[in-house]
Write a protein that holds these residues in place. Structure first.
Motif, mmCIF file in Angstrom:
data_model
loop_
_atom_site.group_PDB
_atom_site.id
_atom_site.type_symbol
_atom_site.label_atom_id
_atom_site.label_comp_id
_atom_site.label_asym_id
_atom_site.label_seq_id
_atom_site.Cartn_x
_atom_site.Cartn_y
_atom_site.Cartn_z
ATOM 1 N N LEU A 1 0.811 -1.205 0.000
ATOM 2 C CA LEU A 1 0.000 0.000 0.000
ATOM 3 C C LEU A 1 0.849 1.261 0.000
ATOM 4 O O LEU A 1 1.909 1.304 0.628
ATOM 5 N N PRO A 2 0.359 2.311 -0.676
ATOM 6 C CA PRO A 2 1.008 3.610 -0.519
ATOM 7 C C PRO A 2 0.881 4.067 0.937
ATOM 8 O O PRO A 2 -0.086 3.723 1.626
ATOM 9 N N GLU A 3 1.824 4.846 1.372
ATOM 10 C CA GLU A 3 1.804 5.312 2.759
ATOM 11 C C GLU A 3 0.541 6.121 3.034
ATOM 12 O O GLU A 3 0.164 7.011 2.268
ATOM 13 N N GLY A 4 -0.153 5.780 4.119
ATOM 14 C CA GLY A 4 -1.339 6.510 4.528
ATOM 15 C C GLY A 4 -2.604 6.156 3.781
ATOM 16 O O GLY A 4 -3.645 6.799 3.985
ATOM 17 N N ALA A 5 -2.572 5.125 2.916
ATOM 18 C CA ALA A 5 -3.743 4.802 2.099
ATOM 19 C C ALA A 5 -4.760 3.948 2.828
ATOM 20 O O ALA A 5 -5.881 3.789 2.343
ATOM 21 N N LEU B 1 -15.391 7.437 -5.574
ATOM 22 C CA LEU B 1 -14.393 7.181 -4.536
ATOM 23 C C LEU B 1 -13.791 5.792 -4.707
ATOM 24 O O LEU B 1 -12.559 5.628 -4.725
ATOM 25 N N PHE B 2 -14.638 4.794 -4.835
ATOM 26 C CA PHE B 2 -14.134 3.419 -4.946
ATOM 27 C C PHE B 2 -13.234 3.261 -6.159
ATOM 28 O O PHE B 2 -12.135 2.712 -6.064
ATOM 29 N N ARG B 3 -13.675 3.750 -7.317
ATOM 30 C CA ARG B 3 -12.910 3.534 -8.537
ATOM 31 C C ARG B 3 -11.593 4.311 -8.516
ATOM 32 O O ARG B 3 -10.580 3.839 -9.062
ATOM 33 N N ALA B 4 -11.577 5.486 -7.901
ATOM 34 C CA ALA B 4 -10.334 6.243 -7.805
ATOM 35 C C ALA B 4 -9.334 5.523 -6.909
ATOM 36 O O ALA B 4 -8.148 5.408 -7.238
ATOM 37 N N VAL B 5 -9.799 5.020 -5.777
ATOM 38 C CA VAL B 5 -8.914 4.293 -4.861
ATOM 39 C C VAL B 5 -8.430 2.998 -5.510
ATOM 40 O O VAL B 5 -7.243 2.665 -5.461
ATOM 41 N N GLU B 6 -9.338 2.271 -6.136
ATOM 42 C CA GLU B 6 -8.973 1.031 -6.818
ATOM 43 C C GLU B 6 -7.898 1.295 -7.875
ATOM 44 O O GLU B 6 -6.885 0.577 -7.944
ATOM 45 N N SER B 7 -8.081 2.339 -8.686
ATOM 46 C CA SER B 7 -7.104 2.659 -9.724
ATOM 47 C C SER B 7 -5.795 3.141 -9.112
ATOM 48 O O SER B 7 -4.708 2.847 -9.632
ATOM 49 N N GLY B 8 -5.882 3.872 -8.006
ATOM 50 C CA GLY B 8 -4.676 4.344 -7.343
ATOM 51 C C GLY B 8 -3.833 3.214 -6.795
ATOM 52 O O GLY B 8 -2.602 3.205 -6.932
ATOM 53 N N ILE B 9 -4.484 2.225 -6.187
ATOM 54 C CA ILE B 9 -3.761 1.069 -5.653
ATOM 55 C C ILE B 9 -3.139 0.265 -6.791
ATOM 56 O O ILE B 9 -1.993 -0.204 -6.705
ATOM 57 N N ARG B 10 -3.871 0.112 -7.895
ATOM 58 C CA ARG B 10 -3.327 -0.616 -9.042
ATOM 59 C C ARG B 10 -2.116 0.119 -9.622
ATOM 60 O O ARG B 10 -1.079 -0.488 -9.924
ATOM 61 N N ALA B 11 -2.242 1.438 -9.766
ATOM 62 C CA ALA B 11 -1.126 2.225 -10.304
ATOM 63 C C ALA B 11 0.099 2.115 -9.398
ATOM 64 O O ALA B 11 1.234 1.985 -9.874
ATOM 65 N N HIS B 12 -0.110 2.124 -8.104
ATOM 66 C CA HIS B 12 0.995 1.987 -7.160
ATOM 67 C C HIS B 12 1.680 0.630 -7.333
ATOM 68 O O HIS B 12 2.916 0.543 -7.369
ATOM 69 N N ARG C 1 3.920 5.636 -9.643
ATOM 70 C CA ARG C 1 3.712 6.315 -8.354
ATOM 71 C C ARG C 1 3.058 7.682 -8.512
ATOM 72 O O ARG C 1 2.233 8.075 -7.677
ATOM 73 N N THR C 2 3.417 8.432 -9.558
ATOM 74 C CA THR C 2 2.814 9.753 -9.759
ATOM 75 C C THR C 2 1.320 9.626 -10.005
ATOM 76 O O THR C 2 0.507 10.380 -9.442
ATOM 77 N N ASP C 3 0.931 8.666 -10.851
ATOM 78 C CA ASP C 3 -0.491 8.435 -11.110
ATOM 79 C C ASP C 3 -1.204 8.002 -9.834
ATOM 80 O O ASP C 3 -2.332 8.443 -9.564
ATOM 81 N N ALA C 4 -0.567 7.116 -9.078
ATOM 82 C CA ALA C 4 -1.180 6.645 -7.837
ATOM 83 C C ALA C 4 -1.434 7.800 -6.881
ATOM 84 O O ALA C 4 -2.524 7.908 -6.283
ATOM 85 N N ALA D 1 -1.841 10.953 -7.587
ATOM 86 C CA ALA D 1 -2.885 11.821 -8.117
ATOM 87 C C ALA D 1 -4.273 11.224 -7.867
ATOM 88 O O ALA D 1 -5.212 11.925 -7.466
ATOM 89 N N LEU D 2 -4.409 9.939 -8.105
ATOM 90 C CA LEU D 2 -5.709 9.278 -7.919
ATOM 91 C C LEU D 2 -6.134 9.278 -6.456
ATOM 92 O O LEU D 2 -7.310 9.519 -6.137
ATOM 93 N N LEU D 3 -5.218 9.009 -5.571
ATOM 94 C CA LEU D 3 -5.550 8.969 -4.144
ATOM 95 C C LEU D 3 -5.832 10.384 -3.620
ATOM 96 O O LEU D 3 -6.698 10.566 -2.752
ATOM 97 N N GLU D 4 -5.119 11.376 -4.145
ATOM 98 C CA GLU D 4 -5.428 12.753 -3.747
ATOM 99 C C GLU D 4 -6.842 13.119 -4.215
ATOM 100 O O GLU D 4 -7.616 13.731 -3.470
ATOM 101 N N PHE D 5 -7.171 12.746 -5.455
ATOM 102 C CA PHE D 5 -8.518 12.990 -5.973
ATOM 103 C C PHE D 5 -9.565 12.372 -5.046
ATOM 104 O O PHE D 5 -10.593 13.006 -4.755
ATOM 105 N N ALA D 6 -9.307 11.161 -4.583
ATOM 106 C CA ALA D 6 -10.280 10.495 -3.715
ATOM 107 C C ALA D 6 -10.534 11.276 -2.431
ATOM 108 O O ALA D 6 -11.651 11.248 -1.890
ATOM 109 N N THR D 7 -9.524 11.982 -1.935
ATOM 110 C CA THR D 7 -9.718 12.753 -0.701
ATOM 111 C C THR D 7 -10.612 13.967 -0.909
ATOM 112 O O THR D 7 -11.128 14.526 0.063
ATOM 113 N N TRP D 8 -10.778 14.400 -2.160
ATOM 114 C CA TRP D 8 -11.635 15.564 -2.413
ATOM 115 C C TRP D 8 -13.120 15.238 -2.329
ATOM 116 O O TRP D 8 -13.950 16.142 -2.288
ATOM 117 N N LEU D 9 -13.446 13.953 -2.318
ATOM 118 C CA LEU D 9 -14.850 13.548 -2.448
ATOM 119 C C LEU D 9 -15.563 13.506 -1.105
ATOM 120 O O LEU D 9 -16.742 13.346 -1.035
#
Length: 299
Positions: A163-167, A270-281, A286-289, A291-299
């Motif tokens: 997992l990315p740190e803090g995810a 939220l689910f799809r952004a987190v799912e894609s972020g974990i896959r990208a990680h 890492r940059t895509d991951a 971005a996706l996880l940051e996007f998820a925090t906006w929701l």
């Protein structure tokens, strides 16, 4: 054969299944030649840029009609894509002219692959995207082969070993949202599955000016398809001042455009952004991951 395959095209598969990807890449020239013989095609050139799990070769049929030969990598179901395109039969999507799922091959109408909805201003692109989705959302048909949203989304917990740190809290929130969204009676609409502005190309077929390509079809509720569209042009969003507020306004408009429940759209986004972020990680992007996880925090 006048064109050599773009061996860098299927990036996602090469990362996830290197042995299978390597074997498929090595076989591509013969696959193209075999389909060209079987379907009486003249090869023009490989379309660039390549897809993430496929390669497209621009060809002409025996009568001179331009077409596109799509070869799907192992793990990308040409059979499901062919079934979805047959179900839509040109309504909102490219039409399949021939299919050979055993080779992962589809012969498609040729669209303007260099021109997607991303070439339009944001507001116009979103209007055209929603219009295309309205045409795609049809009943899947009796005895259909498509997986459900519940089946397609079952792997997030297993994907999260590295997992990315803090995810952790975001993953827990995403899984809770999924559980709540799947608790009620399922809606059964045929979904594109990977719908975004870049998956809608300019067309001059006479049916519509824009047609969807590259489905990863499944059956479920409309909000699931909208959820991928909601984060389109993500890197532009991140660079914008007030990105969280812009994102929430976009989602409100998207939900209203199809009379969807805004909270269900939020949950699937939220689910799809987190799912894609974990896959990208997991794939080292890492940059895509981030971005996706940051996007998820906006929701």
């Amino acid at each position: 054969m006048t064109a050599a395959p773009d061996l860098a095209a299927p990036r996602r598969l090469a990362l996830a299944q290197p042995a299978a990807a390597g074997a498929w890449l090595a076989e591509l020239p013969e696959l193209v030649a075999r389909r060209a013989r079987a379907w009486e095609l003249t090869v023009e050139r490989v379309a660039a840029p390549g897809g993430r799990t496929s390669m497209t070769v621009l060809v002409r049929r025996a009568d001179g009609t331009p077409a596109a030969l799509k070869l799907c990598a192992p793990g990308a179901s040409a059979a499901l894509e062919a079934a979805a395109l047959a179900r839509w039969d040109g309504r909102g999507a490219v039409r399949a002219l021939e299919a050979a799922p055993e080779d992962g091959a589809l012969l498609l109408e040729r669209l303007h692959g260099e021109t997607s909805l991303r070439s339009l201003p944001e507001t116009k692109a979103m209007l055209e995207a929603v219009s295309a989705l309205h045409r795609l959302w049809v009943p899947p048909g009796a005895g259909h082969p498509f997986p459900t949203v519940a089946e397609r989304t079952a792997g997030l917990a297993a994907d999260g070993a590295d997992l990315p740190e803090g995810a952790g809290p975001l993953i827990a929130e995403a899984l809770a949202a999924r559980a709540e969204l799947l608790a009620g009676p399922p809606e059964e609409v045929l979904l594109h599955g990977d719908f975004r502005q870049g998956a809608v190309l300019a067309a001059d077929t006479g049916r519509a000016p824009w047609l969807a390509v590259g489905p990863d079809p499944l059956v479920g509720e409309r909000a699931y398809d909208l959820a991928r569209l909601a984060r389109d042009r993500l890197h532009d969003l991140i660079a914008s001042a007030g990105a969280p507020a812009i994102t929430r306004r976009r989602m409100t408009k998207l939900a209203a455009s199809v009379e969807a429940d805004p909270e269900r759209l939020r949950g699937w986004t939220l689910f799809r952004a987190v799912e894609s972020g974990i896959r990208a990680h997991g794939e080292g992007r890492r940059t895509d991951a981030e971005a996706l996880l940051e996007f998820a925090t906006w929701l």
